[in-house]
Motif scaffolding. Structure first.
Motif, PDB file in Angstrom:
ATOM      1  N   HIS A 121      26.008  57.251  32.123  1.00 40.29           N
ATOM      2  CA  HIS A 121      25.061  57.717  31.107  1.00 40.29           C
ATOM      3  C   HIS A 121      25.797  58.295  29.900  1.00 40.29           C
ATOM      4  O   HIS A 121      25.413  58.042  28.755  1.00 40.29           O
ATOM      5  CB  HIS A 121      24.106  58.743  31.713  1.00 40.29           C
ATOM      6  N   GLY A 122      26.844  59.046  30.154  1.00 37.25           N
ATOM      7  CA  GLY A 122      27.627  59.576  29.048  1.00 37.25           C
ATOM      8  C   GLY A 122      28.315  58.472  28.272  1.00 37.25           C
ATOM      9  O   GLY A 122      28.348  58.487  27.033  1.00 37.25           O
ATOM     10  N   PHE A 123      28.860  57.494  28.984  1.00 38.93           N
ATOM     11  CA  PHE A 123      29.539  56.378  28.320  1.00 38.93           C
ATOM     12  C   PHE A 123      28.550  55.541  27.518  1.00 38.93           C
ATOM     13  O   PHE A 123      28.849  55.091  26.404  1.00 38.93           O
ATOM     14  CB  PHE A 123      30.243  55.509  29.369  1.00 38.93           C
ATOM     15  N   ALA A 124      27.354  55.324  28.067  1.00 40.18           N
ATOM     16  CA  ALA A 124      26.355  54.485  27.397  1.00 40.18           C
ATOM     17  C   ALA A 124      26.003  55.019  26.020  1.00 40.18           C
ATOM     18  O   ALA A 124      25.729  54.250  25.089  1.00 40.18           O
ATOM     19  CB  ALA A 124      25.100  54.379  28.264  1.00 40.18           C
ATOM     20  N   LYS A 125      26.005  56.342  25.858  1.00 40.55           N
ATOM     21  CA  LYS A 125      25.644  56.940  24.572  1.00 40.55           C
ATOM     22  C   LYS A 125      26.663  56.620  23.480  1.00 40.55           C
ATOM     23  O   LYS A 125      26.361  56.768  22.288  1.00 40.55           O
ATOM     24  CB  LYS A 125      25.508  58.453  24.733  1.00 40.55           C
ATOM     25  N   LYS A 126      27.846  56.184  23.866  1.00 38.69           N
ATOM     26  CA  LYS A 126      28.893  55.875  22.887  1.00 38.69           C
ATOM     27  C   LYS A 126      28.840  54.415  22.423  1.00 38.69           C
ATOM     28  O   LYS A 126      29.564  54.030  21.504  1.00 38.69           O
ATOM     29  CB  LYS A 126      30.265  56.165  23.494  1.00 38.69           C
ATOM     30  N   LEU A 127      28.004  53.607  23.047  1.00 38.93           N
ATOM     31  CA  LEU A 127      27.904  52.183  22.727  1.00 38.93           C
ATOM     32  C   LEU A 127      26.797  51.948  21.708  1.00 38.93           C
ATOM     33  O   LEU A 127      25.737  52.573  21.778  1.00 38.93           O
ATOM     34  CB  LEU A 127      27.633  51.376  23.996  1.00 38.93           C
ATOM     35  N   ARG A 128      27.033  51.028  20.774  1.00 41.76           N
ATOM     36  CA  ARG A 128      26.079  50.805  19.691  1.00 41.76           C
ATOM     37  C   ARG A 128      25.553  49.371  19.614  1.00 41.76           C
ATOM     38  O   ARG A 128      24.433  49.148  19.145  1.00 41.76           O
ATOM     39  CB  ARG A 128      26.717  51.166  18.340  1.00 41.76           C
ATOM     40  N   ASN A 129      26.341  48.403  20.019  1.00 39.00           N
ATOM     41  CA  ASN A 129      25.973  47.001  19.792  1.00 39.00           C
ATOM     42  C   ASN A 129      25.772  46.268  21.111  1.00 39.00           C
ATOM     43  O   ASN A 129      26.724  46.028  21.861  1.00 39.00           O
ATOM     44  CB  ASN A 129      27.064  46.290  18.979  1.00 39.00           C
ATOM     45  N   TYR A 130      24.527  45.866  21.363  1.00 39.69           N
ATOM     46  CA  TYR A 130      24.191  45.122  22.575  1.00 39.69           C
ATOM     47  C   TYR A 130      22.744  44.657  22.459  1.00 39.69           C
ATOM     48  O   TYR A 130      21.976  45.164  21.629  1.00 39.69           O
ATOM     49  CB  TYR A 130      24.378  45.986  23.834  1.00 39.69           C
ATOM     50  N   GLY A 131      22.359  43.695  23.301  1.00 40.08           N
ATOM     51  CA  GLY A 131      20.967  43.280  23.345  1.00 40.08           C
ATOM     52  C   GLY A 131      20.153  44.224  24.209  1.00 40.08           C
ATOM     53  O   GLY A 131      19.151  44.783  23.788  1.00 40.08           O
ATOM     54  N   SER A 132      20.605  44.405  25.446  1.00 38.84           N
ATOM     55  CA  SER A 132      19.987  45.374  26.344  1.00 38.84           C
ATOM     56  C   SER A 132      21.094  45.991  27.190  1.00 38.84           C
ATOM     57  O   SER A 132      22.062  45.308  27.558  1.00 38.84           O
ATOM     58  CB  SER A 132      18.938  44.707  27.237  1.00 38.84           C
ATOM     59  N   LEU A 133      20.941  47.278  27.495  1.00 38.88           N
ATOM     60  CA  LEU A 133      21.997  48.030  28.170  1.00 38.88           C
ATOM     61  C   LEU A 133      21.580  48.353  29.606  1.00 38.88           C
ATOM     62  O   LEU A 133      20.456  48.802  29.852  1.00 38.88           O
ATOM     63  CB  LEU A 133      22.259  49.323  27.402  1.00 38.88           C
ATOM     64  N   PHE A 134      22.508  48.149  30.528  1.00 39.26           N
ATOM     65  CA  PHE A 134      22.252  48.343  31.950  1.00 39.26           C
ATOM     66  C   PHE A 134      23.202  49.437  32.436  1.00 39.26           C
ATOM     67  O   PHE A 134      24.404  49.221  32.573  1.00 39.26           O
ATOM     68  CB  PHE A 134      22.462  47.028  32.706  1.00 39.26           C
ATOM     69  N   ILE A 135      22.634  50.620  32.687  1.00 43.32           N
ATOM     70  CA  ILE A 135      23.439  51.823  32.879  1.00 43.32           C
ATOM     71  C   ILE A 135      23.599  52.120  34.367  1.00 43.32           C
ATOM     72  O   ILE A 135      22.617  52.416  35.062  1.00 43.32           O
ATOM     73  CB  ILE A 135      22.790  53.011  32.156  1.00 43.32           C
ATOM     74  N   GLY A 136      24.820  52.023  34.868  1.00 43.62           N
ATOM     75  CA  GLY A 136      25.108  52.290  36.266  1.00 43.62           C
ATOM     76  C   GLY A 136      25.062  51.033  37.122  1.00 43.62           C
ATOM     77  O   GLY A 136      24.467  50.020  36.749  1.00 43.62           O
ATOM     78  N   GLU A 137      25.691  51.112  38.278  1.00 47.29           N
ATOM     79  CA  GLU A 137      25.835  49.932  39.130  1.00 47.29           C
ATOM     80  C   GLU A 137      24.513  49.386  39.651  1.00 47.29           C
ATOM     81  O   GLU A 137      24.398  48.197  39.952  1.00 47.29           O
ATOM     82  CB  GLU A 137      26.753  50.254  40.313  1.00 47.29           C
ATOM     83  N   ASN A 138      23.485  50.225  39.776  1.00 48.39           N
ATOM     84  CA  ASN A 138      22.200  49.748  40.286  1.00 48.39           C
ATOM     85  C   ASN A 138      21.449  48.878  39.291  1.00 48.39           C
ATOM     86  O   ASN A 138      20.549  48.128  39.668  1.00 48.39           O
ATOM     87  CB  ASN A 138      21.317  50.932  40.683  1.00 48.39           C
ATOM     88  N   ALA A 139      21.787  48.995  38.030  1.00 52.18           N
ATOM     89  CA  ALA A 139      21.035  48.314  36.973  1.00 52.18           C
ATOM     90  C   ALA A 139      21.603  46.917  36.726  1.00 52.18           C
ATOM     91  O   ALA A 139      22.294  46.682  35.737  1.00 52.18           O
ATOM     92  CB  ALA A 139      21.048  49.138  35.690  1.00 52.18           C
ATOM     93  N   SER A 140      21.282  45.992  37.595  1.00 54.65           N
ATOM     94  CA  SER A 140      21.740  44.615  37.426  1.00 54.65           C
ATOM     95  C   SER A 140      20.862  43.880  36.413  1.00 54.65           C
ATOM     96  O   SER A 140      19.653  44.114  36.328  1.00 54.65           O
ATOM     97  CB  SER A 140      21.698  43.880  38.766  1.00 54.65           C
ATOM     98  N   VAL A 141      21.478  42.969  35.695  1.00 56.64           N
ATOM     99  CA  VAL A 141      20.731  42.161  34.730  1.00 56.64           C
ATOM    100  C   VAL A 141      19.579  41.418  35.393  1.00 56.64           C
ATOM    101  O   VAL A 141      18.516  41.236  34.796  1.00 56.64           O
ATOM    102  CB  VAL A 141      21.684  41.166  34.020  1.00 56.64           C
ATOM    103  N   VAL A 142      19.760  41.001  36.629  1.00 54.82           N
ATOM    104  CA  VAL A 142      18.725  40.204  37.294  1.00 54.82           C
ATOM    105  C   VAL A 142      17.397  40.942  37.330  1.00 54.82           C
ATOM    106  O   VAL A 142      16.329  40.320  37.217  1.00 54.82           O
ATOM    107  CB  VAL A 142      19.161  39.797  38.715  1.00 54.82           C
ATOM    108  N   TYR A 143      17.412  42.263  37.461  1.00 52.48           N
ATOM    109  CA  TYR A 143      16.149  43.000  37.525  1.00 52.48           C
ATOM    110  C   TYR A 143      15.404  42.926  36.199  1.00 52.48           C
ATOM    111  O   TYR A 143      14.183  42.783  36.168  1.00 52.48           O
ATOM    112  CB  TYR A 143      16.404  44.458  37.918  1.00 52.48           C
ATOM    113  N   SER A 144      16.135  43.029  35.101  1.00 51.28           N
ATOM    114  CA  SER A 144      15.505  42.899  33.791  1.00 51.28           C
ATOM    115  C   SER A 144      15.076  41.467  33.534  1.00 51.28           C
ATOM    116  O   SER A 144      14.029  41.213  32.944  1.00 51.28           O
ATOM    117  CB  SER A 144      16.473  43.363  32.703  1.00 51.28           C
ATOM    118  N   ASP A 145      15.897  40.520  33.966  1.00 53.68           N
ATOM    119  CA  ASP A 145      15.539  39.109  33.809  1.00 53.68           C
ATOM    120  C   ASP A 145      14.179  38.811  34.438  1.00 53.68           C
ATOM    121  O   ASP A 145      13.436  37.959  33.946  1.00 53.68           O
ATOM    122  CB  ASP A 145      16.593  38.220  34.462  1.00 53.68           C
TER     123      ASP A 145
END
Length: 431
Positions: A333-357
């Protein structure tokens, strides 16, 4: 190990470099699409019918799916598949409704008598392109149709290839499509953009597709709006030494199986993790049913980048601006706040792209090929217009007219000057 990514030679090194560049020459595609668009615009249904036979091998007397056919497709749907689809629809709807709640009308009075504002107006008619693909992608209609219905669009028109799985018709129906047409490819984009005898002209076209669909959207843009131009899918993972190579490899291959041109990558500060992930990808490919596609994607467009420190990892991630960006760090969560450019952000190991897909509720139609540097993905706001308005009391005219008169004069625009002055002059006249 190979040379560092372009522009990052002092802070990054390739552990596994991509063999090819994702950007390809689209000249032949552009020319063919231009012909399809011109023909559909001139000939309407006849051209759509001809190109459907040529490209999709489909001979159709009519394009629209009838109410009876919609019901039949729904009846054929496996009960568990229907329940899973409705679960996803509910989540996407709830998230879209919450997003729409943040888009508010506005009325302000910045100086006495000057009233400014905006309204949130649903787009009247939108088109949703629903790709067929190698598999029945039941999440695809959900992502393009449901937000339009939540936004309040008067009509949502869906087009899907005539050879798409019948379950896709049921998905369009459950998602709320007002009309469904069995038309695919560039001819579908043309039909929605220009209108034909059968297909109504829409105001904006949403949804991903192949290179021909993408190019058709690019060429019709202007009189017709589009959501975005989307290239092949992408996933990158940013990870430190806490990353799990098995999870990372699994998620990379989960996207790589989409298409042989999918771009997948790991950006890390830990050499051991980088090398272990490369080995793990190769191991998992040995038993993956979709390995033929995923292996080609990994070989040609897969990359593993070793960064000197966290700052370099963030800089390279923001440069890539990945469609899907997963954060596997000790403090995600702390690292995610430092990122600016992405389509969608998946924070932590539980947040797999497949769930959003599939079903968590965020939209999976996202910017690719660096577009995340300037835009986000499809959302309910894509289906509304923010249109401004203003009205002035006499005291506001007295305040704004003199500088408007002077500015118009300095610009040499006499008509502007007179339009501002006539109202100001009338204020001086006795009632």
């Amino acid at each position: 190990m190979t040379d560092a990514p372009h522009g990052f030679s002092e802070t990054t090194t390739y552990i596994k470099a991509p063999a090819r560049d994702q950007i390809t020459d689209s000249g032949d595609v552009a020319g063919l699409v231009a012909r399809v668009l011109a023909d559909v615009r001139a000939e309407g249904d006849a051209a759509v019918r001809r190109y459907s036979a040529q490209f999709d091998k489909a001979e159709l007397d009519r394009f629209e799916v009838s109410p009876a056919e919609r019901q039949a497709a729904l009846d054929e749907l496996d009960p568990q598949t229907r329940a899973d689809t409705e679960f996803a629809i509910d989540n996407v709807r709830r998230f879209a409704e919450a997003q729409l709640g943040t888009i508010l009308p506005l009325e302000i009075e910045p100086i006495p008598g000057l009233h400014l504002g905006h309204r949130v107006i649903p787009i009247d008619r939108v088109g949703a392109y629903v790709p067929g693909g190698r598999f029945p992608l039941l999440s695809a209609p959900i992502m393009t149709i449901v937000p339009g219905k939540v936004a309040g669009c008067a009509e949502v028109v869906a087009c899907l290839p005539p050879n798409a799985h019948r379950a896709m018709i049921a998905g369009c129906h459950l998602s709320g499509a007002d009309r469904i047409f069995r038309i695919g490819g560039a001819q579908a984009i043309a039909a929605m953009a220009y209108g034909t005898e059968s297909v109504p002209q829409v105001n904006k076209i949403m949804g991903p597709g192949n290179a021909f669909v993408n190019e058709a959207k690019r060429q019709v843009f202007g009189p017709v709006g589009i959501d975005q131009l989307a290239g092949p899918s992408e996933i990158f993972v940013v990870a430190d030494a806490s990353g799990d190579p098995e999870l990372i490899a699994c998620d990379l291959l989960g996207q790589a199986e989409h298409d042989v041109r999918t771009r997948v990558g790991l950006i890390t500060t830990d050499r051991a993790l980088a090398e272990a992930t490369v080995r793990e990808v190769e191991r998992q490919l040995q038993t993956l049913a979709t390995a033929k596609v995923a292996a080609e994607s990994w070989e040609n467009y897969g990359e593993v980048v070793l960064c000197a420190d966290e700052a370099a990892m963030i800089a390279y991630s923001d440069f890539v601006a990945a469609e899907h960006l997963q954060v596997h760090t000790a403090d995600p969560h702390g690292f995610a706040k430092k990122l600016r450019n992405y389509g969608s952000l998946f924070i932590g190991e539980n947040a797999s792209v497949v769930y959003s897909d599939k079903n968590v509720g965020t939209n999976h139609t996202l910017p690719t090929m660096g577009a995340g540097r300037y835009t986000g993905g499809l959302w309910v706001g894509s289906y509304v217009k923010i249109a401004t308005h203003q009205w002035l009391e006499d005291k506001a005219v007295a305040a704004v007219a003199p500088p408007a008169i002077r500015q118009s004069g300095s610009e040499g625009l006499e008509g502007h000057q007179k339009a501002a002055a006539i109202r100001f002059d009338r204020l001086k006249q006795p009632a």
